[in-house]
Design a protein around this motif. Structure first.
Motif, PDB file in Angstrom:
ATOM      1  N   THR A 198       0.810  -1.221   0.000  1.00 23.51           N
ATOM      2  CA  THR A 198       0.000   0.000   0.000  1.00 23.51           C
ATOM      3  C   THR A 198       0.841   1.269   0.000  1.00 23.51           C
ATOM      4  OG1 THR A 198      -0.154   0.091   2.425  1.00 23.51           O
ATOM      5  CG2 THR A 198      -1.839  -1.194   1.258  1.00 23.51           C
ATOM      6  N   HIS A 199       2.157   1.150   0.109  1.00 21.17           N
ATOM      7  CA  HIS A 199       3.001   2.348   0.149  1.00 21.17           C
ATOM      8  C   HIS A 199       2.846   3.217  -1.106  1.00 21.17           C
ATOM      9  CE1 HIS A 199       5.975   0.621   3.380  1.00 21.17           C
ATOM     10  NE2 HIS A 199       4.697   0.517   3.733  1.00 21.17           N
ATOM     11  N   PRO A 200       2.822   2.637  -2.330  1.00 18.56           N
ATOM     12  CA  PRO A 200       2.624   3.493  -3.511  1.00 18.56           C
ATOM     13  C   PRO A 200       1.317   4.266  -3.478  1.00 18.56           C
ATOM     14  CG  PRO A 200       3.440   1.336  -4.179  1.00 18.56           C
ATOM     15  CD  PRO A 200       3.092   1.242  -2.721  1.00 18.56           C
ATOM     16  N   LEU A 201       0.303   3.717  -2.826  1.00 10.77           N
ATOM     17  CA  LEU A 201      -0.982   4.398  -2.690  1.00 10.77           C
ATOM     18  C   LEU A 201      -0.816   5.674  -1.860  1.00 10.77           C
ATOM     19  CD1 LEU A 201      -4.082   3.933  -3.313  1.00 10.77           C
ATOM     20  CD2 LEU A 201      -4.216   2.935  -1.038  1.00 10.77           C
ATOM     21  N   LEU A 202      -0.102   5.554  -0.753  1.00  8.59           N
ATOM     22  CA  LEU A 202       0.113   6.714   0.115  1.00  8.59           C
ATOM     23  C   LEU A 202       1.072   7.715  -0.511  1.00  8.59           C
ATOM     24  CD1 LEU A 202       0.343   4.865   3.543  1.00  8.59           C
ATOM     25  CD2 LEU A 202      -1.491   6.372   2.777  1.00  8.59           C
ATOM     26  N   PHE A 203       2.117   7.216  -1.178  1.00 10.31           N
ATOM     27  CA  PHE A 203       3.076   8.130  -1.807  1.00 10.31           C
ATOM     28  C   PHE A 203       2.422   8.898  -2.954  1.00 10.31           C
ATOM     29  CE2 PHE A 203       6.698   5.023  -0.513  1.00 10.31           C
ATOM     30  CZ  PHE A 203       6.616   5.478   0.788  1.00 10.31           C
ATOM     31  N   GLY A 204       1.611   8.194  -3.770  1.00  8.40           N
ATOM     32  CA  GLY A 204       0.926   8.861  -4.875  1.00  8.40           C
ATOM     33  C   GLY A 204      -0.061   9.892  -4.372  1.00  8.40           C
ATOM     34  N   ARG A 205      -0.768   9.547  -3.313  1.00  6.29           N
ATOM     35  CA  ARG A 205      -1.718  10.496  -2.722  1.00  6.29           C
ATOM     36  C   ARG A 205      -0.997  11.741  -2.234  1.00  6.29           C
ATOM     37  NH1 ARG A 205      -3.861  11.705   2.293  1.00  6.29           N
ATOM     38  NH2 ARG A 205      -6.092  12.210   2.305  1.00  6.29           N
ATOM     39  N   HIS A 206       0.135  11.547  -1.565  1.00  5.08           N
ATOM     40  CA  HIS A 206       0.948  12.669  -1.075  1.00  5.08           C
ATOM     41  C   HIS A 206       1.377  13.569  -2.233  1.00  5.08           C
ATOM     42  CE1 HIS A 206       4.550  14.755   0.405  1.00  5.08           C
ATOM     43  NE2 HIS A 206       4.173  14.459   1.651  1.00  5.08           N
ATOM     44  N   ARG A 207       1.823  12.950  -3.326  1.00  4.42           N
ATOM     45  CA  ARG A 207       2.303  13.713  -4.489  1.00  4.42           C
ATOM     46  C   ARG A 207       1.194  14.581  -5.087  1.00  4.42           C
ATOM     47  NH1 ARG A 207       3.648   9.615  -7.171  1.00  4.42           N
ATOM     48  NH2 ARG A 207       1.729   9.394  -8.382  1.00  4.42           N
ATOM     49  N   VAL A 208       0.026  13.989  -5.286  1.00  4.24           N
ATOM     50  CA  VAL A 208      -1.080  14.721  -5.905  1.00  4.24           C
ATOM     51  C   VAL A 208      -1.573  15.840  -4.983  1.00  4.24           C
ATOM     52  CG1 VAL A 208      -3.460  14.513  -6.703  1.00  4.24           C
ATOM     53  CG2 VAL A 208      -1.780  12.815  -7.378  1.00  4.24           C
ATOM     54  N   ARG A 209      -1.633  15.567  -3.695  1.00  3.60           N
ATOM     55  CA  ARG A 209      -2.092  16.588  -2.752  1.00  3.60           C
ATOM     56  C   ARG A 209      -1.107  17.756  -2.685  1.00  3.60           C
ATOM     57  NH1 ARG A 209      -5.917  15.557   0.979  1.00  3.60           N
ATOM     58  NH2 ARG A 209      -4.729  16.481   2.690  1.00  3.60           N
ATOM     59  N   ARG A 210       0.165  17.487  -2.841  1.00  2.00           N
ATOM     60  CA  ARG A 210       1.152  18.576  -2.893  1.00  2.00           C
ATOM     61  C   ARG A 210       0.941  19.416  -4.150  1.00  2.00           C
ATOM     62  NH1 ARG A 210       4.096  21.372  -0.399  1.00  2.00           N
ATOM     63  NH2 ARG A 210       6.236  20.893  -0.965  1.00  2.00           N
ATOM     64  N   MET A 211       0.639  18.776  -5.271  1.00  4.41           N
ATOM     65  CA  MET A 211       0.385  19.528  -6.496  1.00  4.41           C
ATOM     66  C   MET A 211      -0.882  20.363  -6.394  1.00  4.41           C
ATOM     67  SD  MET A 211       1.614  17.176  -9.711  1.00  4.41           S
ATOM     68  CE  MET A 211       0.815  15.647  -9.241  1.00  4.41           C
ATOM     69  N   LEU A 212      -1.847  19.872  -5.623  1.00  8.42           N
ATOM     70  CA  LEU A 212      -3.089  20.623  -5.437  1.00  8.42           C
ATOM     71  C   LEU A 212      -2.944  21.721  -4.388  1.00  8.42           C
ATOM     72  CD1 LEU A 212      -5.679  17.684  -5.492  1.00  8.42           C
ATOM     73  CD2 LEU A 212      -5.463  19.511  -7.196  1.00  8.42           C
ATOM     74  N   GLY A 213      -1.856  21.676  -3.614  1.00  9.88           N
ATOM     75  CA  GLY A 213      -1.615  22.713  -2.622  1.00  9.88           C
ATOM     76  C   GLY A 213      -2.460  22.598  -1.373  1.00  9.88           C
ATOM     77  N   VAL A 214      -2.935  21.368  -1.057  1.00  9.89           N
ATOM     78  CA  VAL A 214      -3.751  21.197   0.144  1.00  9.89           C
ATOM     79  C   VAL A 214      -2.858  20.849   1.336  1.00  9.89           C
ATOM     80  CG1 VAL A 214      -5.794  20.514  -1.146  1.00  9.89           C
ATOM     81  CG2 VAL A 214      -4.166  18.765  -0.403  1.00  9.89           C
ATOM     82  N   ALA A 215      -3.371  21.131   2.525  1.00 12.56           N
ATOM     83  CA  ALA A 215      -2.590  20.903   3.742  1.00 12.56           C
ATOM     84  C   ALA A 215      -2.421  19.421   4.023  1.00 12.56           C
ATOM     85  CB  ALA A 215      -3.283  21.580   4.923  1.00 12.56           C
ATOM     86  N   HIS A 216      -1.310  19.099   4.707  1.00  9.35           N
ATOM     87  CA  HIS A 216      -1.065  17.709   5.098  1.00  9.35           C
ATOM     88  C   HIS A 216      -2.167  17.212   6.018  1.00  9.35           C
ATOM     89  CE1 HIS A 216       2.654  17.270   3.137  1.00  9.35           C
ATOM     90  NE2 HIS A 216       3.281  16.542   4.040  1.00  9.35           N
ATOM     91  N   ASP A 217      -2.501  15.922   5.878  1.00  9.75           N
ATOM     92  CA  ASP A 217      -3.407  15.282   6.821  1.00  9.75           C
ATOM     93  C   ASP A 217      -2.693  14.074   7.427  1.00  9.75           C
ATOM     94  OD1 ASP A 217      -3.446  13.342   4.857  1.00  9.75           O
ATOM     95  OD2 ASP A 217      -5.557  13.571   4.343  1.00  9.75           O
ATOM     96  N   GLU A 218      -3.446  13.247   8.140  1.00 12.09           N
ATOM     97  CA  GLU A 218      -2.838  12.134   8.868  1.00 12.09           C
ATOM     98  C   GLU A 218      -2.154  11.140   7.933  1.00 12.09           C
ATOM     99  OE1 GLU A 218      -4.230   8.550  11.953  1.00 12.09           O
ATOM    100  OE2 GLU A 218      -5.583  10.206  11.455  1.00 12.09           O
ATOM    101  N   TRP A 219      -2.787  10.826   6.797  1.00 14.72           N
ATOM    102  CA  TRP A 219      -2.173   9.869   5.880  1.00 14.72           C
ATOM    103  C   TRP A 219      -0.942  10.444   5.200  1.00 14.72           C
ATOM    104  CZ3 TRP A 219      -7.652   8.160   4.175  1.00 14.72           C
ATOM    105  CH2 TRP A 219      -8.014   7.010   4.884  1.00 14.72           C
ATOM    106  N   ASP A 220      -0.896  11.748   4.980  1.00 18.19           N
ATOM    107  CA  ASP A 220       0.319  12.357   4.444  1.00 18.19           C
ATOM    108  C   ASP A 220       1.467  12.207   5.439  1.00 18.19           C
ATOM    109  OD1 ASP A 220      -0.693  13.285   1.980  1.00 18.19           O
ATOM    110  OD2 ASP A 220      -1.613  15.006   2.960  1.00 18.19           O
ATOM    111  N   THR A 221       1.149  12.349   6.706  1.00 14.49           N
ATOM    112  CA  THR A 221       2.172  12.167   7.743  1.00 14.49           C
ATOM    113  C   THR A 221       2.676  10.727   7.755  1.00 14.49           C
ATOM    114  OG1 THR A 221       1.130  13.889   9.088  1.00 14.49           O
ATOM    115  CG2 THR A 221       2.652  12.377  10.204  1.00 14.49           C
TER     116      THR A 221
END
Length: 336
Positions: A143-166
């Motif tokens: 599941t690591h690629p799922l979390l890493f991909g989510r982190h990448r897209v959320r950074r591109m969208l400029g949204v704040a970190h949440d628990e899964w990003d941490t």
């Protein structure tokens, strides 16, 4: 592992044909082999032929182990050569089905991301994380690629970190942080005249390459061999010398779970289960020029199945069916 070698370095069309022939010789591995063949066809530029292979798999009468993976690959491929509407329909179907395998989620989310559908990609990554990781203490490696991909897209969208990003930050082992690697304002300094910018970008690229190499070099699982009840009965009747290894099917199942728990307690990572069949085992014994009745052959057979990508990760993810095939969730069966 799907191939990614550039077309100028390998004859992808010939390799796809070789894999198709091999799939005909080894029906039990046909799914994995034809997925590889379709990947080679995509790399060769023959995307319609790749779609034909995906359709061949999906229409198989034998059934698929990973149907949503094949659907996801088909959708991604279709979108790349102009069939956007059909690709979107397949993606919507996969999201609605909520598969318990992270790979389809990652593939369809990355397909949306590649076509600048960032909001939809973030929603898909998040849906996958919610399905697979809710109430999970330690995210499985798959599941690591799922979390890493989510982190990448959320950074591109400029949204704040949440628990899964941490959590993604904590799982990331590279010396360069995910925030830096996924920074949307990251300067592609390879075209810069500033030595400091150039050095920083080289450092980031080295970190990405190291992560990629680590994923590629991850060994196949330490796998324990599982026989379904019917297969075990047939095996012991055909080769009575193996009765000492398998006094009963119930004891066989208990031994598998106990062995895996002991391995986990000893710190052994990357554990899995491979399911054997008598015809496959007999073919393996013949290839080794050995008798199927030799108990020493069993661990070699398990290792070979794992090397072919036949292993199922252990323990199953929360809410997933038990590995024994009882139809009950793992927590209410052998995971109790």
């Amino acid at each position: 592992m799907r191939p990614d070698t550039p077309a100028e370095n390998v004859d992808h069309t010939a390799e796809a044909a070789r894999l198709e022939r091999t799939a005909g010789l080894y029906p039990e591995d046909a799914e994995a082999l034809l997925i590889q063949a379709a990947a080679h066809l995509e790399l060769s530029g023959d995307r319609p032929a790749a779609t034909t292979l995906y359709d061949r798999l999906l229409s198989s009468q034998a059934g698929l182990e990973n149907p949503y993976l094949v659907r996801a690959l088909k959708a991604s491929n279709l979108w790349e050569y102009g069939h956007e509407a059909e690709a979107r329909a397949i993606i919507d179907g996969i999201r609605a089905a909520s598969p318990r395998d992270p790979a389809p989620w990652v593939i369809v989310a990355e397909s949306l991301e590649a076509h600048d559908e960032l909001e939809a990609a973030e929603e898909t990554f998040t849906e996958g994380a919610r399905v697979l990781l809710t109430d999970v203490e330690e995210p499985p490696y798959s599941t690591h690629p799922l979390l890493f991909g989510r982190h990448r897209v959320r950074r591109m969208l400029g949204v704040a970190h949440d628990e899964w990003d941490t959590v993604a930050d904590l799982l990331h082992s590279s010396p360069v942080s995910l925030d830096e690697l996924h920074d949307p304002k990251r300067v592609w300094s390879l075209g810069s005249d500033n030595p400091a910018e150039l050095a920083a970008e080289i450092s980031r690229l080295r970190a990405e390459l190291g992560t990629y190499r680590e994923a590629l070099s991850r060994p196949f699982p330490v796998a324990v061999l599982h026989w379904p009840a019917g297969e075990l009965t047939e095996l012991v009747e055909a080769y009575p010398t193996l009765a000492a290894e398998y006094p009963s099917h119930e004891e066989h199942l208990a031994t598998i779970e106990g062995s895996l728990r002991e391995l986990a307690a000893s710190g052994t990572p990357n554990l899995g289960i491979v399911t054997g069949t008598v015809p496959s085992y007999e073919a393996f014994a013949a290839s080794e020029m050995a008798s199927p009745g030799e108990a020493e052959l069993l661990p070699q057979y398990a290792t070979t199945l794992a090397a072919r990508g036949r292993a199922v990760e252990w323990p199953p993810q929360r809410g997933a069916g038990c590995w024994c095939g009882s139809g009950r969730v793992y927590e209410g069966c052998h995971g109790a």
